[in-house]
Design an enzyme around this catalytic site. Structure first.
Site, short mmCIF file in Angstrom:
data_model
loop_
_atom_site.label_atom_id
_atom_site.label_comp_id
_atom_site.label_asym_id
_atom_site.label_seq_id
_atom_site.Cartn_x
_atom_site.Cartn_y
_atom_site.Cartn_z
N CYS A 112 -3.59 33.48 30.92
CA CYS A 112 -3.90 32.98 29.58
C CYS A 112 -2.99 33.57 28.51
O CYS A 112 -2.82 32.98 27.44
CB CYS A 112 -5.36 33.28 29.24
SG CYS A 112 -6.55 32.51 30.36
N HIS A 249 -6.31 32.60 21.51
CA HIS A 249 -6.53 31.92 22.78
C HIS A 249 -7.97 31.40 22.80
O HIS A 249 -8.90 32.12 22.47
CB HIS A 249 -6.30 32.90 23.92
CG HIS A 249 -6.81 32.44 25.24
ND1 HIS A 249 -6.49 31.21 25.77
CD2 HIS A 249 -7.62 33.05 26.15
CE1 HIS A 249 -7.09 31.08 26.95
NE2 HIS A 249 -7.77 32.17 27.19
N ASN A 279 -11.24 26.24 27.69
CA ASN A 279 -10.17 27.21 27.91
C ASN A 279 -9.06 26.55 28.73
O ASN A 279 -9.23 26.29 29.91
CB ASN A 279 -10.74 28.43 28.66
CG ASN A 279 -9.73 29.53 28.89
OD1 ASN A 279 -8.52 29.32 28.76
ND2 ASN A 279 -10.21 30.70 29.25
#
Length: 322
Positions: A112, A249, A279
């Site tokens: 990520c 994020h 996500n």
């Protein structure tokens, strides 16, 4: 010399998978998911869409926004944890599909955090005169790593891609410059068991599924990300209070709120797309940036801070004046 973002683009696959859709085959509910994560829906790539296809669409939109064509591109860096193939790098596949000329192309794998790491890597080329037009792409098909019987993880992730064009630009050497101003990159391999995929070429020869200790990840995310954001601001010579937009994020709305609160940031300055995108790992920051630009919130000259944390554990932050 600074690495200036001259174009941003995002791409989301057509299929939308709502929480209600998930509840048809996973032991969950829309209320349960929204209460814990803030997510309402996510996008899922079609069976015939590879991650390079998503990356190419985002890249084309970023190039158009920058007024550039694939013929101008001399560097492509793709941040991904879900490549088309074990090799070659997704970046070389994107190069071929775009029709870009021979140049530099490679992938970055920091899960990520990949987009922030890739920006820092690209900065080493553009700000040193080694690239005149770079594509930095975050692209993921995270739904293909899901164990659809694990409601604690499969509800969290979606597919998508985001891209930026970086070009060298002269500045004064202070925080008023356009471009990438400061970074803070971190990793702690002792925390691997908190977030990982239980498959790999050299271990079991399988793709594997994503495994996560959600409570532990949440605790480390808020503390570590806040430290990295503070360090990236110091590296850029700016105050967090001066930031126009915080682009985190998009992992979980509770994490976004927790970091903003710890940093003393007004939640109105936080760009959040987690409800619609879920996500998307390395794609989430450029997708959120593209959304903020598209709806008119983010404008040229605005001061941005981006941050992420992913498996490894890796985490980091970047300061950018658009």
């Amino acid at each position: 010399m600074r690495s200036v973002v001259t174009g941003v683009g995002g791409y989301l696959p057509d299929e939308v998978l709502t929480n209600a859709d998930l509840a048809k085959f996973v032991d969950t509910s829309d209320e349960w998911i929204q209460e814990r994560t803030g997510i309402r829906q996510r996008h899922r790539a079609a069976p015939d869409q590879a991650v390079s296809d998503l990356a190419v669409e985002a890249a084309r939109r970023a190039l158009e926004a920058a007024g550039r064509t694939p013929a101008d591109v001399d560097l492509i860096i793709v941040a991904t944890t879900t490549p088309d193939l074990t090799f070659p790098a997704v970046a070389t596949i994107v190069q071929r599909k775009l029709g870009a000329p021979v140049g530099i192309a490679f992938d970055v794998q920091a899960v990520c955090s990949g987009f922030v790491f890739a920006l820092s890597t690209a900065d080493g080329f553009t700000a040193r005169g080694r690239s005149k037009c770079a594509l930095v792409i975050g692209a993921e098909t995270m739904t293909r790593l899901m164990d659809w019987s694990d409601r604690g993880t499969c509800v969290l992730f979606g597919d998508g891609a985001g891209a930026v064009v970086l070009e060298p630009g002269e500045g004064r050497g202070d925080a008023s410059d356009r471009g990438l101003l400061g970074f803070a990159l971190r990793a702690d391999g002792t925390k691997q068991d908190m977030l990982y995929v239980d498959g790999g070429v050299s271990t079991n020869g399988q793709v594997g599924h994503l495994r996560m200790q959600g409570n532990q990840v949440f605790k480390h995310a808020v503390i570590n990300i806040s430290e990295a954001v503070t360090a990236a601001a110091e590296d850029a010579g700016i105050q967090i209070a001066d930031v126009d937009w915080f682009i985190p994020h998009q992992a979980n709305q509770r994490i976004l709120n927790g970091v903003a609160s710890r940093l003393g940031l007004d939640e109105a300055k936080v760009i959040s797309t987690v409800a619609e995108h879920a996500n998307t790992s390395a794609a989430s920051i450029p997708l959120a940036m593209a959304q903020g630009i598209a709806d008119g919130r983010i404008r040229r000259g605005d001061l941005l801070i981006m941050e992420a944390m992913g498996g490894g554990l890796t985490w980091g932050a970047c300061t950018l004046r658009l």
